[in-house]
Design an enzyme around this catalytic site. Sequence first.
Site, PDB file in Angstrom:
ATOM      1  N   SER A 111      44.492  40.597  41.804  1.00  0.00           N
ATOM      2  CA  SER A 111      45.899  40.792  42.125  1.00  0.00           C
ATOM      3  C   SER A 111      46.780  40.469  40.939  1.00  0.00           C
ATOM      4  O   SER A 111      46.336  39.932  39.922  1.00  0.00           O
ATOM      5  CB  SER A 111      46.291  39.931  43.317  1.00  0.00           C
ATOM      6  OG  SER A 111      46.589  38.626  42.871  1.00  0.00           O
ATOM      7  N   LYS A 112      48.064  40.786  41.144  1.00  0.00           N
ATOM      8  CA  LYS A 112      49.075  40.570  40.125  1.00  0.00           C
ATOM      9  C   LYS A 112      49.092  39.108  39.657  1.00  0.00           C
ATOM     10  O   LYS A 112      49.437  38.815  38.524  1.00  0.00           O
ATOM     11  CB  LYS A 112      50.417  40.936  40.761  1.00  0.00           C
ATOM     12  CG  LYS A 112      51.466  41.371  39.818  1.00  0.00           C
ATOM     13  CD  LYS A 112      52.621  41.962  40.617  1.00  0.00           C
ATOM     14  CE  LYS A 112      53.908  41.328  40.200  1.00  0.00           C
ATOM     15  NZ  LYS A 112      54.759  40.854  41.248  1.00  0.00           N
TER      16      LYS A 112
END
Length: 551
Positions: free
Chosen positions: A264-265
């Site tokens: 994820s980010k």
Amino acid sequence: MTAREPTPSAVVTRFAPSPSGHLHVGGARTALFCWAFAKGRGGRFVLRIEDTDQKRSSDAASIGFVKDLLWLGIGFDEGPQYEGHGGGPNGPYFQAQRLELYQRYFDLLLSRGDAYYAFESADELAAMRARAKERNEPFRYTGEQARALSADEVKRRLAAGDPAVIRFHTRAGPITIHDEILGDATLPNGEVDDFVIRKADGFPTYHFAVVVDDELMGVTHVLRAQEHFNNSAKHIVLQDALRFRRPIYGHLPLIFNPDGSKMSKRDKDKVLRKAVADKGITAPPPGTVDLAQFTAWLKDKNIQLELDAGQSLAQAIGAVLPEINVDDFRRSGYLPEVICNFLALNGWSPGGDVEKFDREFLKANFDLARVVKTAAKFDRTKLLAFNLDAIQAMSRDEFVTRVAAHGREMHPQFMSKLTEAQFRSLCDASHERSKTLDDLFRTNTFLTTPDDDLSWDQKALAKFIRGGTPAGSVHLVAARDLLARCDEWTVPALEAALKPLSDSIGNVGLIAQPLRVAVSGGSVSPPIYDTLAILGRESSLRRIDRCLASL
Ligand code: GLU
């Protein structure tokens, strides 16, 4: 093909992203599998933009998704119109433009008693949730109260503008989900409550829109991420109530980092925080993130920087962020065909020892039987190795063409400084060690640094200019004299000009390395004559003089 599959020409799959943020590699893989499944069976692949969450959706994100898919070579037969792509008989392909269609089906369900208006406020719902929690029971909305309202009362409240949602009246009974990848699962009675199908803002919920659109767009196979598996139960009860056909489901495993965490980010923030700490940076470089934001972000690990802000901070401090979204990989110089190949291996295998294949192969061979059930692990080292192999296999011309296309898009300033011939010699000099299309730009930033801003790597200075007997600087001064007298600034002329010196020293390296450090700031660059030729006379001499003066 299994017996339950319809005739090949009837296969229709769809990729249905919610347009917020960027296309994640997991989403790209879903799209790739949907595309391959349909195209390999002579079917159609539809792109549908699920923008019913108005607050989180944006046109820019939708365009970004379309561009990323096209870059990957995942074309769609129907979908939003974009540069000659898309269109089709079942549009519009943006859900926010289909509200009238949904209304027809809301009315149908309401008229049959399969749906009803509910007026509970957020506070009332919270209180119901709290009561369920006290009883140690999961909250299930059953709607006795709402369903007890008379038709007149409902009418009156709607006319008065009371906020209302429409809920589906889920009938008692277990629900079985058939899944071609995961097998069957039965949810016990009561697991699916009377869920919302139209929000108070008049927009359908995801569950409702997905069911109506899959039917109207003729979708036969729903391939999507495993996190939607349980949602299928809601979709099934809606399909039955609307007398719709049931698509075949296949839920795809998630893609994780090798350590088992979600890709994820946040991974970017993690790397960036570490780089900031390692480099002892206490204030953000100008033009990146503002100080208050930077301080808050450093203090609180739950805060994430906006993608662009993070990227600019990373660039300013020389940190390389892990790629998560398709456009990250593109910016980093990965080849779309390699990404597709690699993504396909994350969750599917063609069997045997086959690892390298193209989209055509995937199209011809992709099947649900060989999709794995468990999470795939994204091995970046392997991806980079795949990319390197593909770049090595390119002809010189293809390499130049593709690096140039990458450069024009990602490094226009760099490209504008080099003539075609200079760029070609830079490519020829870099091909062999390029792992990505971006390496050449990353490692040759000295070419576009203003002469007076160039700084020198201290280790390289010590070794190649201060060091040696005689010191490298002695050879550098001699070389500088010869270069200053050289009228023609081309590779052969430069080589000829320095030849007497290198002959007398008996070792080209003893001139090349000091020159290289002086003009590039470090000890790695393309061959020295190419480097000088690309830099040009004025810059080369200026850099040598500054370097000598700095000693
Ligand atoms: N809009 C949903 C998402 O982005 C699509 C889920 C589905 O394919 O049904 O996750």
